[in-house]
Motif scaffolding. Structure first.
Motif, PDB file in Angstrom:
ATOM      1  N   GLN A 190       0.610  -2.199  -9.250  1.00  0.00           N
ATOM      2  CA  GLN A 190      -0.783  -1.793  -9.080  1.00  0.00           C
ATOM      3  C   GLN A 190      -0.978  -0.343  -9.548  1.00  0.00           C
ATOM      4  OE1 GLN A 190      -3.773  -3.062  -7.825  1.00  0.00           O
ATOM      5  NE2 GLN A 190      -4.631  -1.034  -8.127  1.00  0.00           N
ATOM      6  N   CYS A 191      -0.030   0.533  -9.157  1.00  0.00           N
ATOM      7  CA  CYS A 191      -0.255   1.970  -9.380  1.00  0.00           C
ATOM      8  C   CYS A 191       0.495   2.495 -10.598  1.00  0.00           C
ATOM      9  CB  CYS A 191       0.165   2.757  -8.141  1.00  0.00           C
ATOM     10  SG  CYS A 191       1.951   2.902  -8.003  1.00  0.00           S
ATOM     11  N   GLN A 193       0.827  -1.214   0.000  1.00  0.00           N
ATOM     12  CA  GLN A 193       0.000   0.000   0.000  1.00  0.00           C
ATOM     13  C   GLN A 193       0.858   1.259   0.000  1.00  0.00           C
ATOM     14  OE1 GLN A 193      -4.025  -0.279   2.012  1.00  0.00           O
ATOM     15  NE2 GLN A 193      -2.818  -1.529   3.408  1.00  0.00           N
ATOM     16  N   PRO A 202      -2.672  10.258 -10.705  1.00  0.00           N
ATOM     17  CA  PRO A 202      -2.369   9.231 -11.693  1.00  0.00           C
ATOM     18  C   PRO A 202      -2.191   7.819 -11.137  1.00  0.00           C
ATOM     19  CG  PRO A 202      -0.414  10.517 -11.219  1.00  0.00           C
ATOM     20  CD  PRO A 202      -1.525  11.105 -10.401  1.00  0.00           C
ATOM     21  N   ARG A 203      -2.216   7.641  -9.842  1.00  0.00           N
ATOM     22  CA  ARG A 203      -1.918   6.336  -9.264  1.00  0.00           C
ATOM     23  C   ARG A 203      -3.191   5.510  -9.099  1.00  0.00           C
ATOM     24  NH1 ARG A 203       3.424   7.449  -7.528  1.00  0.00           N
ATOM     25  NH2 ARG A 203       3.684   5.411  -6.606  1.00  0.00           N
ATOM     26  N   THR A 204      -3.221   4.332  -9.679  1.00  0.00           N
ATOM     27  CA  THR A 204      -4.357   3.430  -9.530  1.00  0.00           C
ATOM     28  C   THR A 204      -4.170   2.622  -8.257  1.00  0.00           C
ATOM     29  OG1 THR A 204      -4.403   3.241 -11.926  1.00  0.00           O
ATOM     30  CG2 THR A 204      -5.709   1.654 -10.685  1.00  0.00           C
ATOM     31  N   LEU A 205      -5.164   2.670  -7.367  1.00  0.00           N
ATOM     32  CA  LEU A 205      -5.028   1.991  -6.078  1.00  0.00           C
ATOM     33  C   LEU A 205      -5.948   0.783  -5.999  1.00  0.00           C
ATOM     34  CD1 LEU A 205      -4.975   5.158  -3.800  1.00  0.00           C
ATOM     35  CD2 LEU A 205      -3.007   3.819  -4.563  1.00  0.00           C
ATOM     36  N   ARG A 206      -5.547  -0.161  -5.180  1.00  0.00           N
ATOM     37  CA  ARG A 206      -6.375  -1.308  -4.834  1.00  0.00           C
ATOM     38  C   ARG A 206      -7.652  -0.798  -4.163  1.00  0.00           C
ATOM     39  NH1 ARG A 206      -2.588  -4.642  -0.990  1.00  0.00           N
ATOM     40  NH2 ARG A 206      -4.116  -3.945   0.525  1.00  0.00           N
ATOM     41  N   MET A 235      -8.029  10.847  -8.335  1.00  0.00           N
ATOM     42  CA  MET A 235      -7.085  10.812  -7.219  1.00  0.00           C
ATOM     43  C   MET A 235      -5.668  10.897  -7.746  1.00  0.00           C
ATOM     44  SD  MET A 235      -7.907   8.156  -4.229  1.00  0.00           S
ATOM     45  CE  MET A 235      -6.248   8.524  -3.664  1.00  0.00           C
ATOM     46  N   VAL A 274      -2.273   5.274   5.435  1.00  0.00           N
ATOM     47  CA  VAL A 274      -2.907   5.420   4.119  1.00  0.00           C
ATOM     48  C   VAL A 274      -3.636   6.759   4.043  1.00  0.00           C
ATOM     49  CG1 VAL A 274      -4.675   4.489   2.570  1.00  0.00           C
ATOM     50  CG2 VAL A 274      -3.114   2.931   3.766  1.00  0.00           C
ATOM     51  N   ALA A 299      -2.528   9.951   1.650  1.00  0.00           N
ATOM     52  CA  ALA A 299      -3.467  10.480   0.653  1.00  0.00           C
ATOM     53  C   ALA A 299      -3.649  11.979   0.848  1.00  0.00           C
ATOM     54  CB  ALA A 299      -4.808   9.754   0.759  1.00  0.00           C
ATOM     55  N   THR A 324      -7.294   0.227  -0.386  1.00  0.00           N
ATOM     56  CA  THR A 324      -6.469   1.431  -0.227  1.00  0.00           C
ATOM     57  C   THR A 324      -7.231   2.652  -0.745  1.00  0.00           C
ATOM     58  OG1 THR A 324      -4.571   0.013  -0.716  1.00  0.00           O
ATOM     59  CG2 THR A 324      -4.162   2.368  -0.619  1.00  0.00           C
ATOM     60  N   ARG A 356      -4.039  18.167 -10.506  1.00  0.00           N
ATOM     61  CA  ARG A 356      -4.157  16.794 -11.052  1.00  0.00           C
ATOM     62  C   ARG A 356      -3.220  16.597 -12.233  1.00  0.00           C
ATOM     63  NH1 ARG A 356      -6.067  14.043  -7.211  1.00  0.00           N
ATOM     64  NH2 ARG A 356      -5.868  15.930  -6.044  1.00  0.00           N
ATOM     65  N   ALA A 379      -8.238   6.020   1.351  1.00  0.00           N
ATOM     66  CA  ALA A 379      -7.711   7.305   0.884  1.00  0.00           C
ATOM     67  C   ALA A 379      -8.846   8.267   0.543  1.00  0.00           C
ATOM     68  CB  ALA A 379      -6.807   7.081  -0.335  1.00  0.00           C
TER      69      ALA A 379
END
Lengths: 252, 252
Positions: free
Chosen positions: A137-138, A95, B222-226, B220, A232, A236, B229, A250, B233
């Motif tokens: 993941q990210c 995470q 550019p990061r894709t989160l699970r 959120m 977390v 964020a 998470t 963004r 966030a």
């Protein structure tokens, strides 16, 4: 997995890589690739790009890679974290990498149990795959740097100026009236070092030590959160505040 | 545990309660209470207060309770969540209660696997103790309301106006240019209903359905989160935005 990460040493001079591990299994069973499919790839700590599936042989996939020539920037946040229970730390690795941290600085504190340090969860062979899982993941490639420190005082007095030079410093403190969104904009463009204490909080001595070394206290409202939830949530909020302070809410 | 939560039926008319379960064990072994100790207590969905340890008999603790006469307000956020994998949902219950949500509305979606609904993780006897664990962590008493919906279209068209009347509606969308901190302040004082899609995202049809029913897309970065998470966030960002919009950045 939104990006297949490759070690630089895995890719041939001609830009080919042959995989037979979990990454190949993921491409075959989850992404359902066939010859000619495109997949998103990245070099660990390097560029991103795309690859074409050049061949499949049973459970083995060969990719032809093209990189975009630009290494993503290191995330602008670093985390100083009082070592949590091994079970919590295990959950956190992926995470933290996914949320985006440049460094993970783990430290002892008065309310950290000594035996937390004697765990395989802190060994690089254990946590590196979890960090990579978070990056995949990210869609980032920048592996967080990790260091473990047995003495908070030595860390703060002797090592921190080198580990996080020039960073704005904030520490989570449930009682603080200001939020991270108040403090970070006062340091536009600077990296942010976020300190998160143990479940029982920093001791009075430790809080004073951190304050003396430039850490500004930030709260999160009246709700006390578990360490992993708090990390977390705070990361964020810190990312959001940093992006706003940078005047670029963004970025792409 | 920062608050011992009691069911109203457990407390006698005289304000006494005798515990012999995990709560008693926690007071005895973690808090180390003795006769005369004070502990923070709360009534589920009711007031908070403090209690004096009136007696200890082996593993049994008797408390004399005094309540403060004020029920904490329901958190101003509700979550509409496409049902994640049971393993992820199990991890989320306590964290959602700790972060603070009034309602947890779980729904099917095109990219939710049907068998996710056939799990004990969605049964009240399973999740209620986890929600209570989260409340005891964050010192709240308001148990989130939970509902499970098999058809997103029916939920959105027929049920949502009743479940979340008058709420500002936002949906997480990695591609959205605005953040939750941009959107929420346009609806000051209103509750916020946050929709979070499945790992693979809402289908085009579902995203259009939500947009047609007033959901504004929020990104959120550019990061894709699970999913888990991302929920933590986004709820942290939504709480922060809500408090700022309410003009009361850090209430006591």
């Amino acid at each position: 997995v939104n990006l297949i990460l490759l070690e630089r040493s895995e890719v041939s001079d001609g830009g080919e890589v042959t995989l037979a591990d979990q990454r190949a299994a993921h491409m075959l069973t989850v992404l359902g690739v066939t010859a000619g499919s495109e997949v998103r790839i990245g070099l660990l700590d390097g560029e991103r790009g795309s690859a074409t599936v050049a061949g499949i042989d049973g459970a083995t996939v060969t990719l032809r890679c093209a990189f975009d020539g630009r290494r993503p920037p290191r995330p602008p946040l670093d985390l100083l974290l009082a070592l949590p229970r091994p079970k919590v730390m295990r959950r956190l690795w992926a995470q933290l990498a996914a949320l985006g941290v440049g460094r993970i600085i783990l430290t002892n504190a008065e309310r950290v149990e000594r035996n937390y340090f004697d765990t395989h969860v802190l060994s690089e062979p254990f946590y590196r795959p979890l960090l990579i899982e978070g990056l995949q993941q990210c869609r980032d490639t920048r592996l967080p740097l990790v260091s473990v420190h047995r003495r908070l005082k030595v860390l703060v007095e002797d090592d921190l100026d080198r580990l996080a030079a020039g960073s704005a410093r904030v520490m989570a403190d449930p009682a603080a009236p200001e939020s991270i969104g108040d403090v970070v904009p006062r340091h536009p463009g600077r990296r942010v070092l976020l300190a998160v204490g143990p479940e029982g909080g920093w001791s009075r001595f430790e809080a004073a030590l951190l304050a003396r070394h430039g850490f500004e206290a930030v709260g999160m409202g009246p709700r006390t959160l578990r360490t992993d939830t708090a990390c977390v949530a705070l990361l964020a909020l810190a990312h959001d505040a940093w992006l706003r302070a940078a005047g670029d809410p963004r970025p792409a």
